[in-house]
Design a protein around this motif. Structure first.
Motif, PDB file in Angstrom:
ATOM      1  N   GLU A   1      51.247  63.392  57.512  1.00  0.00           N
ATOM      2  CA  GLU A   1      49.852  63.325  57.067  1.00  0.00           C
ATOM      3  C   GLU A   1      48.961  63.374  58.301  1.00  0.00           C
ATOM      4  N   LYS A   2      47.874  64.128  58.218  1.00  0.00           N
ATOM      5  CA  LYS A   2      46.924  64.192  59.322  1.00  0.00           C
ATOM      6  C   LYS A   2      45.694  63.353  58.967  1.00  0.00           C
ATOM      7  N   ILE A   3      45.493  62.263  59.729  1.00  0.00           N
ATOM      8  CA  ILE A   3      44.356  61.374  59.474  1.00  0.00           C
ATOM      9  C   ILE A   3      43.217  61.760  60.410  1.00  0.00           C
ATOM     10  N   PRO A   4      42.044  62.106  59.886  1.00  0.00           N
ATOM     11  CA  PRO A   4      40.899  62.411  60.767  1.00  0.00           C
ATOM     12  C   PRO A   4      40.584  61.203  61.648  1.00  0.00           C
ATOM     13  N   THR A   5      40.496  61.397  62.947  1.00  0.00           N
ATOM     14  CA  THR A   5      40.256  60.265  63.841  1.00  0.00           C
ATOM     15  C   THR A   5      38.887  59.630  63.615  1.00  0.00           C
ATOM     16  N   GLU A   6      37.957  60.380  63.034  1.00  0.00           N
ATOM     17  CA  GLU A   6      36.638  59.803  62.756  1.00  0.00           C
ATOM     18  C   GLU A   6      36.711  58.732  61.665  1.00  0.00           C
ATOM     19  N   GLN A   7      37.826  58.691  60.925  1.00  0.00           N
ATOM     20  CA  GLN A   7      38.018  57.672  59.890  1.00  0.00           C
ATOM     21  C   GLN A   7      38.733  56.434  60.420  1.00  0.00           C
ATOM     22  N   ILE A   8      39.204  56.488  61.665  1.00  0.00           N
ATOM     23  CA  ILE A   8      40.016  55.399  62.226  1.00  0.00           C
ATOM     24  C   ILE A   8      39.158  54.404  63.002  1.00  0.00           C
ATOM     25  N   GLU A   9      39.303  53.128  62.665  1.00  0.00           N
ATOM     26  CA  GLU A   9      38.610  52.055  63.389  1.00  0.00           C
ATOM     27  C   GLU A   9      39.385  51.662  64.641  1.00  0.00           C
ATOM     28  N   GLU A  10      40.708  51.517  64.499  1.00  0.00           N
ATOM     29  CA  GLU A  10      41.589  51.167  65.615  1.00  0.00           C
ATOM     30  C   GLU A  10      43.022  51.436  65.210  1.00  0.00           C
ATOM     31  N   TYR A  11      43.904  51.447  66.204  1.00  0.00           N
ATOM     32  CA  TYR A  11      45.332  51.555  65.901  1.00  0.00           C
ATOM     33  C   TYR A  11      46.123  50.831  66.967  1.00  0.00           C
ATOM     34  N   SER A  12      47.357  50.461  66.632  1.00  0.00           N
ATOM     35  CA  SER A  12      48.224  49.741  67.570  1.00  0.00           C
ATOM     36  C   SER A  12      49.583  50.422  67.614  1.00  0.00           C
ATOM     37  N   ILE A  13      50.100  50.639  68.830  1.00  0.00           N
ATOM     38  CA  ILE A  13      51.454  51.135  69.028  1.00  0.00           C
ATOM     39  C   ILE A  13      52.368  49.925  69.170  1.00  0.00           C
ATOM     40  N   ILE A  14      53.489  49.934  68.449  1.00  0.00           N
ATOM     41  CA  ILE A  14      54.359  48.754  68.367  1.00  0.00           C
ATOM     42  C   ILE A  14      55.758  49.083  68.880  1.00  0.00           C
ATOM     43  N   ASP A  15      56.334  48.160  69.643  1.00  0.00           N
ATOM     44  CA  ASP A  15      57.743  48.282  70.011  1.00  0.00           C
ATOM     45  C   ASP A  15      58.338  46.877  70.072  1.00  0.00           C
TER      46      ASP A  15
ATOM     47  N   LYS B   1      38.281  52.794  58.884  1.00  0.00           N
ATOM     48  CA  LYS B   1      36.954  52.193  58.860  1.00  0.00           C
ATOM     49  C   LYS B   1      36.624  51.575  57.507  1.00  0.00           C
ATOM     50  N   ASP B   2      37.306  52.010  56.428  1.00  0.00           N
ATOM     51  CA  ASP B   2      37.065  51.424  55.106  1.00  0.00           C
ATOM     52  C   ASP B   2      37.913  50.180  54.861  1.00  0.00           C
ATOM     53  N   GLY B   3      38.664  49.752  55.891  1.00  0.00           N
ATOM     54  CA  GLY B   3      39.477  48.546  55.790  1.00  0.00           C
ATOM     55  C   GLY B   3      40.931  48.791  55.429  1.00  0.00           C
ATOM     56  N   THR B   4      41.278  50.015  55.059  1.00  0.00           N
ATOM     57  CA  THR B   4      42.653  50.345  54.720  1.00  0.00           C
ATOM     58  C   THR B   4      43.551  50.231  55.954  1.00  0.00           C
ATOM     59  N   ILE B   5      44.728  49.625  55.786  1.00  0.00           N
ATOM     60  CA  ILE B   5      45.689  49.491  56.873  1.00  0.00           C
ATOM     61  C   ILE B   5      46.933  50.303  56.534  1.00  0.00           C
ATOM     62  N   LYS B   6      47.328  51.181  57.433  1.00  0.00           N
ATOM     63  CA  LYS B   6      48.509  52.008  57.247  1.00  0.00           C
ATOM     64  C   LYS B   6      49.547  51.633  58.291  1.00  0.00           C
ATOM     65  N   LYS B   7      50.725  51.214  57.826  1.00  0.00           N
ATOM     66  CA  LYS B   7      51.818  50.901  58.731  1.00  0.00           C
ATOM     67  C   LYS B   7      52.883  51.978  58.588  1.00  0.00           C
ATOM     68  N   GLY B   8      53.288  52.536  59.720  1.00  0.00           N
ATOM     69  CA  GLY B   8      54.272  53.602  59.675  1.00  0.00           C
ATOM     70  C   GLY B   8      54.545  54.133  61.061  1.00  0.00           C
ATOM     71  N   LEU B   9      54.541  55.454  61.189  1.00  0.00           N
ATOM     72  CA  LEU B   9      54.827  56.105  62.456  1.00  0.00           C
ATOM     73  C   LEU B   9      53.706  57.077  62.794  1.00  0.00           C
ATOM     74  N   ILE B  10      53.331  57.143  64.082  1.00  0.00           N
ATOM     75  CA  ILE B  10      52.314  58.091  64.526  1.00  0.00           C
ATOM     76  C   ILE B  10      52.818  58.860  65.737  1.00  0.00           C
ATOM     77  N   LYS B  11      52.245  60.029  65.957  1.00  0.00           N
ATOM     78  CA  LYS B  11      52.503  60.766  67.187  1.00  0.00           C
ATOM     79  C   LYS B  11      51.386  60.393  68.156  1.00  0.00           C
ATOM     80  N   PRO B  12      51.699  59.700  69.242  1.00  0.00           N
ATOM     81  CA  PRO B  12      50.655  59.226  70.168  1.00  0.00           C
ATOM     82  C   PRO B  12      49.730  60.347  70.622  1.00  0.00           C
TER      83      PRO B  12
END
Length: 218
Positions: free
Chosen positions: A62-76, A31-42
């Motif tokens: 790393e555990k990211i609180p979901t309340e801090q997340i604006e959106e995410y994308s799963i990529i393949d 939500k603060d505009g930071t973009i993290k590219k890497g791997l997530i557990k769906p």
């Protein structure tokens, strides 16, 4: 029918990701505009309080609180699937349910289309390979200015959908009641539940704006 199959195939990445217990490639926007590219557990239920994230395969989790997340994308290799958090109206659309949850965005426009997936016990792994798939795919619509999403229909992947399209036509006709041309087409059975993308595109075009289909491309 061909377009129906394409829609189901376009959801395959998300279905597979939900069936996996490991990490998948993703992009997370905070939500603060930071973009993290890497791997997530769906996330399985969409109501998790944290998202497991790895900057790379060798990094510590790393555990990211979901309340801090604006959106995410799963990529393949086929592209990416965008997820946002939304609330839902109750069945009579008289109140908004209090809990927001993550949904995949399929169409963006005057009326946007979202889907969520319900995992079940048939998902398992064998020699590292995922088997089984979520038991159903729920479709939601949300118009600009709405407080929450409206249920459009449910497609059961592991069972016969005898009443799915009938229920879908009733729900969709109510949702699109402000555009009678669309309602007539729905009642004439021009659209099926799995063709919801085409339905939402048609509505958005009639409303004077072009729908943005969330393409599976990087």
């Amino acid at each position: 029918m061909f377009r129906s199959l394409l829609l189901l195939l376009s959801l395959s990445t998300c279905l597979t990701a939900l069936a996996q217990k490991g990490f998948v490639e993703a992009k997370v926007t905070l939500k603060d505009g930071t973009i993290k590219k890497g791997l997530i557990k769906p996330m399985k239920t969409g109501s998790e309080k944290t998202l497991d994230y790895l900057a790379n395969k060798e990094a510590e989790k790393e555990k990211i609180p979901t309340e801090q997340i604006e959106e995410y994308s799963i990529i393949d290799e086929n592209g990416s699937a965008r997820y946002v958090k939304r609330k839902e109206y109750n069945y009579t659309k008289t109140k908004v349910k209090p809990t927001a949850f993550w949904v995949q965005e399929l169409v963006q426009g005057e009326a946007s289309l979202y889907v969520s997936y319900t995992p079940d016990s048939r998902i398992y792994t064998n020699n590292g390979m995922a088997h089984g798939m979520p038991s159903d795919i729920t479709f939601y619509g949300m118009k600009k200015g709405d407080e929450a999403m409206t249920l459009i229909g449910v497609y059961f992947t592991g069972a016969f959908n005898l009443n799915a399209n009938s229920s879908f036509r009733n729900q969709a006709a109510k949702f699109f009641e402000d555009e009678q041309k669309i309602v007539e087409r729905i009642k004439n059975e021009e659209f099926k539940l799995v063709e919801s993308v085409r339905l939402f595109e048609a509505y958005n075009e009639l409303k004077g704006g072009k729908a943005v289909k969330m393409k599976r491309s990087n």
